[in-house]
Scaffold this motif. Structure first.
Motif, PDB file in Angstrom:
ATOM      1  N   MET A   1       0.815  -1.260   0.066  1.00 43.40           N
ATOM      2  CA  MET A   1       0.003  -0.133  -0.031  1.00 43.40           C
ATOM      3  C   MET A   1       0.922   1.216   0.024  1.00 43.40           C
ATOM      4  N   SER A   2       0.729   2.103  -0.854  1.00 46.34           N
ATOM      5  CA  SER A   2       1.510   3.231  -1.058  1.00 46.34           C
ATOM      6  C   SER A   2       1.047   4.194   0.120  1.00 46.34           C
ATOM      7  N   LYS A   3       2.036   5.187   0.650  1.00 45.51           N
ATOM      8  CA  LYS A   3       1.745   6.297   1.527  1.00 45.51           C
ATOM      9  C   LYS A   3       1.839   7.656   0.976  1.00 45.51           C
ATOM     10  N   PRO A   4       1.226   8.380   1.272  1.00 41.87           N
ATOM     11  CA  PRO A   4       1.275   9.652   0.844  1.00 41.87           C
ATOM     12  C   PRO A   4       2.636  10.481   1.121  1.00 41.87           C
ATOM     13  N   PRO A 121      -3.847   4.575  -9.188  1.00 42.58           N
ATOM     14  CA  PRO A 121      -4.801   5.608  -8.546  1.00 42.58           C
ATOM     15  C   PRO A 121      -4.698   5.706  -7.190  1.00 42.58           C
ATOM     16  N   GLU A 122      -4.401   4.736  -6.243  1.00 38.24           N
ATOM     17  CA  GLU A 122      -4.239   4.717  -4.968  1.00 38.24           C
ATOM     18  C   GLU A 122      -3.087   5.912  -4.485  1.00 38.24           C
ATOM     19  N   PHE A 123      -2.110   6.124  -5.467  1.00 36.18           N
ATOM     20  CA  PHE A 123      -1.113   7.473  -5.118  1.00 36.18           C
ATOM     21  C   PHE A 123      -2.024   8.692  -4.936  1.00 36.18           C
ATOM     22  N   PHE A 124      -2.975   8.688  -5.923  1.00 33.69           N
ATOM     23  CA  PHE A 124      -3.666  10.111  -6.049  1.00 33.69           C
ATOM     24  C   PHE A 124      -4.796  10.242  -5.097  1.00 33.69           C
ATOM     25  N   GLU A 125      -5.183   9.291  -4.397  1.00 30.34           N
ATOM     26  CA  GLU A 125      -6.172   9.312  -3.574  1.00 30.34           C
ATOM     27  C   GLU A 125      -5.664  10.009  -2.071  1.00 30.34           C
ATOM     28  N   SER A 126      -4.199   9.875  -2.154  1.00 29.98           N
ATOM     29  CA  SER A 126      -3.682  10.261  -0.768  1.00 29.98           C
ATOM     30  C   SER A 126      -2.621  11.475  -1.163  1.00 29.98           C
ATOM     31  N   ASN A 127      -2.361  11.814  -2.484  1.00 33.66           N
ATOM     32  CA  ASN A 127      -1.472  13.175  -2.697  1.00 33.66           C
ATOM     33  C   ASN A 127      -2.446  13.865  -3.807  1.00 33.66           C
ATOM     34  N   ALA A 128      -2.419  15.280  -3.554  1.00 34.88           N
ATOM     35  CA  ALA A 128      -3.260  16.143  -4.159  1.00 34.88           C
ATOM     36  C   ALA A 128      -2.387  16.483  -5.524  1.00 34.88           C
ATOM     37  N   SER A 334       4.313   2.068  -6.411  1.00 33.37           N
ATOM     38  CA  SER A 334       3.049   1.791  -6.782  1.00 33.37           C
ATOM     39  C   SER A 334       2.674   0.416  -6.316  1.00 33.37           C
ATOM     40  N   PRO A 335       1.663   0.085  -5.445  1.00 28.85           N
ATOM     41  CA  PRO A 335       1.461  -1.312  -4.999  1.00 28.85           C
ATOM     42  C   PRO A 335       0.855  -2.178  -6.189  1.00 28.85           C
TER      43      PRO A 335
END
Length: 606
Positions: A1-4, A121-128, A334-335
Motif C-alpha cells: 500500500m503506497s503512502k502519501p 490511482p491509490e497514489f492520487f487518493e492520498s496526494n493532491a 505503486s502497489p
C-alpha cells in the motif's frame, strides 16, 4: 500500500542534495570543464593581489623615474592579463554551469513526471494533484538555481576564500592564527541558525504547495464554483493559503537574514583585527606597503567570499528541502507492481473487417477494499465468468461496486483476495502494458486533451493514419460535428474539451476506444451524457463495436442494457442476481424494482 508523500517539515541537510548525483553523473565531462573554469577564475582573482603588490613595491615605490615608468607599464599589463583571464574563465564557467542547471533540472523534472504518471490511482487518493505540480515546478526551480548558479558561486568563493586564507596565513602567520581562532566562534551560532533556516525552508515550500493544490482543484471546477457563487469564498481560501506561505517565508527570511548578518559582521570584525595588526607591522617596518596592499585585497576577497558562502548556504538548504520532496516522489512505489517474469497472452484472433475477437474474462471469489476505505468492502465474494464475444451488463444502485470491477480489470488496483484472469492468464502475471493494450474503456466522464480532434481520437492508437481516425469517428457518429468545426479534424478543442457539448465529448471518447480495437471493451455509462437522438446513434455505433468483442457495460439507464446477453445485478459489493432482462423482471428482485422505477418514470415523463 503506497503512502502519501511526507509533507512535514523535515531536517533536510545539504547532504540531501546527494539525491541529484544520478542526474549529474551523465554529465561528468561537462562538470569537469566547469570545475576547471571555476578554478581558473578563482586563481585569476587570487593573482590580482600578488600583481598589485608588485605594482606598488616595484612600480610606485621605485626610486628611479625611468625604471618606475617602465615597471608601471609592465605591471599594468600584468594586471590587465589577470583581468582578461578572469573574464574569460568567468564567462566559460557561467555558460557551463547554466547549461548544467537547465539540463539537470529538465532531466529531473522528466524523471519525476515519468514516475508519477505510472503510479496507481491509490497514489492520487492520498496526494493532491496540486501538491505534485508544485514539486514539479517550484521545487525543480529551486534545484535549478542551485545547480546552475549557487553551487558554482559557492565553490568559486570557497576556492577564493581558502586561497586568500592560505596567503594571509603565509604572509602573516601569527595574526591570522588569532583570526582563525576567532572565526571558529562564528561557526557555532551559525549551525543553530542553519538548522532553523533548513526547517523553515521545507515548511515554506510545503505551504506554497498547499496554495497550488487549492488553485488546481478550484480551476478544474470553475463551472461549479461560479454556479454556486463561491468565487469570493474560494478567493479567501486561496488568500489564507498564500498568507500562510508568506508568513512561513517571512520567518525563514528573518532567520536567514540574522544568519547572514551575524556571519558577515563577525567575520568582518575578525579580519579587521588582522588588518589592524598588518598596519602596525608596516609602521614597525616589518612588511612593505605593497605587502599591506596585498593583505588588504586578500582580506576583501576573504570577507566577500564568506558573505557569498553564507548566502549560498541558505540556497543549499532550500534546495536540499526541494530535493528531498522530489526524491520522495521518485521513491514512491505503486502497489500495482509489474511482474518479474511476465507471461504472454495468447495471440489476438481476428474477425472480418480486421476486428479482433473477444477475450475470456473471469473473476473468482474476488474481495477488495479501497485503501482509503479499509473497513468498507467494495467487493465481496465476487465471481463472474464472461465468455469471448459475450456482452454482460452490470447494474445496481450507486456504490454497489460496479466501477470497482472495471478498476480491477484494468489493474488500477490489485484484488485483496481471489483471482482475476484474462484469456486464462492471471492479471498479476501480465505486463501492465500488455494487459491494458487489450482493453478499451469509454468512461462516464470523457477526457478530452488540449489538442485537436484528430489527435484526441488518435490517442487510442498513436500511430494510426488519418484515414483510420476518420473511420473511427464515422463509426462513432462523430464525423459530422467534427467536420462542422472551424478547422475540421484539426480544430483545437480547448482545455478539457470546453468547446464541445457533453454528447460530443462522449462520441470522441467512443471513437478513441473503437480506434484502439481491443478484444475487451468496458463501457461505463457510455451513453449517459447523450440526448435521445445522439443516444440512438451512439448505441448503434456501440453495438457495431461490441459485435464479436467481449463487452462489459455499466449503466443506470436500464434501456441501454436490455439487449445484453446477461445482466449482473449488484448490491453492496455482491452479485445478487444474474439473468436476462425478462428473467430478472419475472423474478421480482432488485432488478425488477429498478426497472419498475425507471420505466415507470419514463412513461410518466412521456
Amino acid at each position: 500500500m503506497s503512502k502519501p508523500v511526507d509533507d512535514r517539515p523535515a531536517s533536510a541537510t545539504p547532504r540531501s542534495l546527494s539525491g541529484l548525483l544520478p542526474f549529474l553523473r551523465p554529465y561528468r565531462g561537462r562538470i569537469g570543464l566547469a570545475l576547471l573554469f571555476l578554478v581558473g577564475a578563482a586563481l585569476s582573482t587570487l593573482a590580482f593581489p600578488i600583481a598589485l603588490k608588485s605594482l606598488i613595491d616595484q612600480g610606485v615605490v621605485a626610486a628611479d623615474p625611468t625604471e618606475r615608468l617602465m615597471a608601471l607599464r609592465g605591471h599594468f599589463l600584468a594586471l590587465f592579463a589577470v583581468g582578461a583571464a578572469l573574464g574569460l574563465f568567468s564567462a566559460l564557467r557561467f555558460y557551463m554551469v547554466s547549461w548544467l542547471g537547465e539540463r539537470v533540472t529538465a532531466d529531473l523534472r522528466n524523471a519525476v513526471y515519468r514516475h508519477v504518471v505510472k503510479q496507481s490511482p491509490e497514489f492520487f487518493e492520498s496526494n493532491a494533484t496540486g501538491e505534485v505540480l508544485s514539486r514539479l515546478t517550484t521545487d525543480t526551480t529551486l534545484v535549478q538555481t542551485v545547480v546552475g548558479s549557487s553551487l558554482s558561486m559557492g565553490l568559486r568563493n570557497l576556492v577564493m576564500g581558502a586561497g586568500a586564507m592560505v596567503m594571509l596565513i603565509v604572509t602573516n602567520p601569527w595574526v591570522m592564527t588569532q583570526v582563525l581562532g576567532m572565526l571558529v566562534l562564528v561557526v557555532l551560532p551559525s549551525l543553530y541558525f542553519g538548522r532553523r533556516v533548513r526547517k523553515l525552508s521545507r515548511a515554506s515550500q510545503d505551504r506554497v504547495a498547499d496554495s497550488s493544490a487549492i488553485a488546481a482543484e478550484v480551476l478544474n471546477a470553475i463551472p461549479v464554483v461560479q454556479s454556486y457563487v463561491q468565487e469570493q469564498r474560494e478567493a479567501q481560501r486561496f488568500d489564507a493559503a498564500t498568507e500562510a506561505a508568506f508568513d512561513t517565508a517571512r520567518k525563514r527570511t528573518r532567520v536567514r537574514a540574522m544568519l547572514v548578518g551575524f556571519i558577515i559582521t563577525a567575520t568582518f570584525g575578525a579580519l579587521l583585527w588582522g588588518l589592524y595588526q598588518g598596519t602596525q607591522a608596516v609602521v614597525a617596518g616589518h612588511i612593505s606597503a605593497g605587502h599591506l596592499g596585498q593583505t588588504v585585497v586578500f582580506v576583501i576577497i576573504l570577507v566577500s567570499s564568506v558573505a557569498v558562502l553564507s548566502e549560498v548556504y541558505g540556497d543549499l538548504l532550500r534546495a536540499a528541502g526541494a530535493t528531498e520532496r522530489l526524491m520522495e516522489l521518485l521513491v514512491a512505489r505503486s502497489p500495482v507492481a509489474e511482474p518479474t517474469a511476465p507471461r504472454a497472452l495468447p495471440p489476438m484472433s481476428r474477425l472480418s473487417g480486421d476486428r479482433v475477437a473477444g477475450s475470456a474474462v473471469a473473476l473468482d471469489n474476488v474481495g477488495f477494499h479501497y485503501p482509503s476505505r479499509p473497513t468498507l468492502p467494495a467487493l465481496q465474494h465476487f465471481t463472474l465468468a464472461v465468455a469471448p464475444g459475450e456482452t454482460v451488463a452490470i447494474v445496481g444502485p450507486s456504490g454497489a461496486g460496479k466501477s470497482t470491477v472495471f478498476q480491477l480489470l484494468l489493474r488500477f488496483y490489485d484484488a485483496g483476495s481471489g483471482r482475476i484472469t484474462l484469456d486464462g492468464v492471471e492479471l498479476r502475471d501480465l505486463a501492465l502494458a500488455d494487459l491494458r493494450q487489450r482493453i478499451g474503456i469509454v468512461p462516464q466522464d470523457s477526457t478530452i486533451f488540449s489538442t485537436s480532434a484528430l489527435e484526441n481520437i488518435r490517442y487510442g492508437q498513436p500511430d494510426a493514419p488519418d484515414e483510420a481516425v476518420i473511420a473511427a469517428a464515422k463509426a462513432a457518429f462523430a464525423h459530422d460535428f467534427i467536420s462542422a468545426l472551424p478547422e475540421g479534424y484539426n480544430t483545437f478543442l480547448g482545455e478539457r474539451g470546453v468547446r464541445l457539448s457533453g454528447g460530443q465529448r462522449q462520441r470522441i471518447s467512443i471513437a478513441r476506444a473503437m480506434l484502439k480495437n481491443p478484444p475487451l471493451l468496458l463501457l461505463d455509462e457510455a451513453t449517459s451524457a447523450l440526448d435521445a437522438e445522439s443516444e440512438r446513434m451512439v448505441q448503434a455505433a456501440l453495438e457495431r463495436a461490441m459485435s464479436g468483442r467481449t463487452t462489459l457495460v455499466i449503466a443506470h439507464r436500464l434501456a441501454t442494457v436490455q439487449r445484453a446477453d446477461r445482466i449482473v445485478v449488484m448490491e453492496a459489493g455482491r452479485i445478487v442476481d444474474i439473468g436476462t432482462h425478462d428473467q430478472l423482471v419475472a423474478r421480482g428482485g432488485l432488478y425488477a424494482k429498478l426497472a419498475a422505477m425507471q420505466f415507470g418514470l419514463e412513461k410518466a415523463e412521456a
